[in-house]
Design an enzyme around this catalytic site. Structure first.
Site, PDB file in Angstrom:
ATOM      1  N   ASP A 275      34.719  40.089  38.692  1.00 23.20           N
ATOM      2  CA  ASP A 275      36.005  39.958  39.367  1.00 23.20           C
ATOM      3  C   ASP A 275      36.241  41.170  40.258  1.00 23.20           C
ATOM      4  OD1 ASP A 275      38.655  39.854  40.134  1.00 23.20           O
ATOM      5  OD2 ASP A 275      39.432  39.328  38.158  1.00 23.20           O
TER       6      ASP A 275
ATOM      7  N   ASP B  13      48.897  33.843  38.150  1.00 21.73           N
ATOM      8  CA  ASP B  13      47.997  34.990  38.196  1.00 21.73           C
ATOM      9  C   ASP B  13      48.822  36.151  38.731  1.00 21.73           C
ATOM     10  OD1 ASP B  13      46.114  36.908  38.696  1.00 21.73           O
ATOM     11  OD2 ASP B  13      44.909  35.709  40.074  1.00 21.73           O
TER      12      ASP B  13
END
Lengths: 107, 630
Positions: free
Chosen positions: B220, B25
């Site tokens: 998110d 990520d």
């Protein structure tokens, strides 16, 4: 004849089994492959097979098929940390030579 | 000595064949790496047990002994990544690069529009770069340094070289930004198995791909950005239906809101505080915010802050995330009730205020049981494990992704012909036949564009290339097949072939960098909002093209048969009609005016066309007997 777990190994196996959420124990086996002839396999066990012999160690079930057993008898499975790397290690008295990587061995 | 991991039954790897794969990520504020071990995904910590690597890189000037090599060489320059680089930031802000993800694949103008970061920016061709003590660094190089650090951590943890990685990118990343991410990985010596959309990765981590089909929202809220994605899952394919968000809204803004409120309570003027005091108060606010996730109230600077107070103070921020969410749901042409599940991602979703607001908004409890910082990396690791060939051989799990924006090419009149529609599953390949517009045309420019709008000017230009050597033919006779192909990473190659001769040209789309997140999001929303305008423009352009074709054909016919078949009066009528059409084209008259002029021209030429037909039949038949014809 016996195969055992160290306390560290047992702790880690128990943790892994819990996380996985199913399985009756651990399967240890020997396969004919690798650079020194034989190699270890370590898997979760969902149930015993026909040829399996079962051992208890540290309260956990270890399943070993009868063909692998002669090569594994007396083995102690340990869990070790080497720097950031951690994993299982077979302390096998039957092993006479290991390849450099330790993934396979000869008897 | 290699150490063994427990495998799923029947899946023990053959020695030397276990492939180490990881998911990365690569975030704006933090990056992390995860892998699947003993059939369980887990994130890999560094030697000090820290999982999150701050996405911050510090470049020190090369040491004196490297002076001979005047151009600062990457090997001699000191590169520090992560928490150590964060520690250097206050002392050396110009050479400490944070949030480099915001610069990926962007031009100078885009970056400045979003507010200039505190470094010396250089407008390098295609992408903005940063001037540091160690020389000019492109965002790709900076990202590569972050990736290199994660790679070293993973290889130390796993005891071997990584075979491949899956790197996550925001769903709205365009081709340029995806390509830049891939380039960074290549520079770091990583083999990219695939780029995966962040919301898709989060959905995988929660196992949504294994279970029900339906529509899911991924909320998110990270340190500095907010993204909302609406995903549809059907038959193992994740489609991104809509994305939205705010690239300047994150946990930092919550800290700031609380710090400002605290200063107000203490009758302090925030603007009067020096930078150091402001920084300290921000840190205290942050600590208080984090404590409030587990406690009902905390005391900061002898002021009691309860959860309710915090909720009130940050209400406007939460409201901004919810309006963006509402817009995204609307863009996806859905109602709130259509959303089957909500996934919470990003450290800031630990805040009970965020969770409660989202639960209330969707009227269902969001999925929060995974660590919100780790969930994207974990999903990527699970995908990497499958792609590297370690997971089950029965292959029940091949996740597909989709193309985020339509791809097409420019046709006459500046119109866009879409070849690959938005949300086509990847990999994909589509071909379409095109033809020439003018008699004797021997070359054709293929202009590849990306976007949802009907006109080229409103879409993004990706590439241009020429197909030459088309044999001269009348307009419309040539058959040129244009093939668009997108690989699993969403990268495009385009080829064009003239079918009668086989002449061929192709291009790998190396996208011209430089479109901002906001623009991508804007392009998507515009296409909905401006659909009517677009269609009107398209109709006008099509009418204009028809008119020009009609003019060309009429003039060619007049030159050939005009003298023989037309009286001077008739000829004058046709000329008048031609002039009217030409005039309306010239003055950019509206669609109806162009069409009516064309109709008028068609009417006055009907008789002429009939006579030409008769004449050509007569020519064909003259001198033959009836028997021969029958």
């Amino acid at each position: 004849m016996a195969v055992t777990l160290t306390e560290a190994a047992a702790k880690h196996v128990r943790k892994s089994l819990d996380k996985r959420g199913k399985g009756v124990g651990l399967r240890l086996a020997v396969k004919t492959s690798g650079c020194s002839g034989l190699s270890y396999a370590l898997e979760f066990a969902d149930g015993p097979g026909d040829e399996d012999i079962s051992f208890e160690s540290q309260g956990l079930t270890l399943l070993i098929d009868s063909k692998s057993l002669p090569f594994l008898d007396g083995t102690e499975l340990d869990f070790v940390k080497e720097g950031l790397n951690e994993g299982f290690k077979f302390n096998n008295p039957n092993s006479k030579a290991e390849c450099g990587c330790g993934e396979s061995f000869a008897v | 000595m290699a150490l063994l991991q427990i495998a799923e039954p029947g899946q023990s790897a053959v020695p030397h064949q276990h492939r180490l794969a990881a998911g990365i990520d690569l975030g704006t504020t933090h990056s992390l790496i995860a892998t699947v071990q003993s059939a369980q995904p887990r994130v890999l910590p560094d030697a000090l047990g820290r999982v999150l690597l701050p996405s911050v890189v510090h470049y020190a000037a090369p040491r004196a002994d490297a002076d001979a090599d005047a151009d600062a060489d990457a090997d001699t320059a000191e590169v520090t990544v992560g928490a150590e680089a964060v520690a250097l930031q206050p002392h050396d802000p110009l050479n400490t690069i944070a949030s480099v993800k915001r610069l990926m694949g962007r031009g100078m103008a885009d970056v400045l529009k979003a507010g200039a970061p505190p470094y010396l920016l250089v407008d390098a061709p295609g992408m903005v770069s940063v001037s540091t003590a160690a020389g000019v660094k492109s965002p790709i190089e900076v990202s590569a340094d972050i990736l290199r650090s994660l790679k070293a951590r993973a290889e130390a943890s796993l005891g071997g070289e990584l075979t491949g990685v899956v790197i996550t990118v925001p769903a709205y990343f365009d081709d340029a930004q995806r390509q830049a991410t891939k380039d960074a990985a290549r520079l770091a010596g990583l083999h990219v198995l695939r780029l995966l959309n962040e919301p898709t990765a989060a959905a995988i981590a929660y196992g949504l791909d294994q279970g029900a089909e339906g529509v899911f929202a991924v909320y998110d809220l990270g340190g500095g950005t907010f993204d909302i994605s609406i995903l549809r899952l059907s038959k193992g394919v994740f489609e991104v239906l809509a994305t939205g968000g705010d690239s300047a809204l994150g946990g930092d803004d919550f800290d700031r809101a609380l710090a400002l409120w605290l200063a107000e309570q203490a009758r302090l003027d925030w603007a009067q505080l020096d930078a150091h005091a402001q920084q300290q108060r921000l840190m205290a606010a942050r600590a208080a915010k984090e404590a409030l996730s587990s406690q009902q109230a905390v005391t900061v600077h002898s002021t009691i802050v309860s959860r309710e107070t915090f909720a009130q103070v940050t209400q406007p921020l939460i409201q901004r995330t919810l309006s963006a969410t509402r817009r995204a749901v609307k863009d996806a042409k859905l109602e709130l009730a259509d959303i089957q599940g909500v996934v919470m991602v990003g450290g800031s979703t630990r805040m009970p205020v965020a969770r409660e607001a989202v639960a209330k908004f969707f009227d269902k409890a969001p999925l929060t049981n995974l660590n919100p910082d780790e969930v994207v990396a974990i999903g990527a690791a699970m995908q990497a494990d499958v792609l590297a060939g370690n997971a089950s051989a029965d292959g029940q799990w091949l996740l597909l992704d989709v193309c985020p924006l339509s791809l097409g090419l420019e046709t006459m009149g500046g119109l866009v012909e879409k070849v690959i529609p938005r949300n086509a599953t990847l990999p994909t390949s589509r071909a379409q036949d095109f033809t020439t517009f003018k008699d004797g045309q021997t070359a054709m420019t293929i202009h590849v564009v990306q976007g949802e709008r009907e006109t080229v000017n409103d879409c993004r230009s990706l590439a241009r290339f020429q197909l030459r050597g088309i044999p001269p033919m009348v307009a419309g006779a040539a058959r040129i097949r244009v093939t668009f192909q997108i690989d699993t990473d969403g990268l495009l190659s385009v080829s064009a072939q003239e079918l009668s001769t086989g002449v061929h040209a192709d291009i790998q789309v190396k996208p011209s960098y430089g479109l901002s997140d906001e623009q991508i999001a804007q392009m998507l929303t515009d296409s909905v909002g401006k659909a009517k305008v677009d269609m009107a423009l398209r109709m006008l352009r099509e009418a204009q093209i028809d008119a020009r074709r009609l003019l060309d054909a009429t003039e060619a016919a007049l030159a050939e048969d005009g003298d023989a078949l037309l009286s001077p009066v008739e000829r004058q009528h046709i000329h008048d009609a031609i002039n009217l059409v030409a005039d309306r084209l010239e003055t950019e008259a509206d669609t109806d005016a162009v069409k009516s002029a064309c109709n008028a021209l068609n009417q006055v030429t009907t008789a002429f066309a009939a006579r030409r037909m008769d004449a050509s039949i007569r020519r064909a038949l003259s001198g033959r007997t009836l028997d021969a014809i029958a």
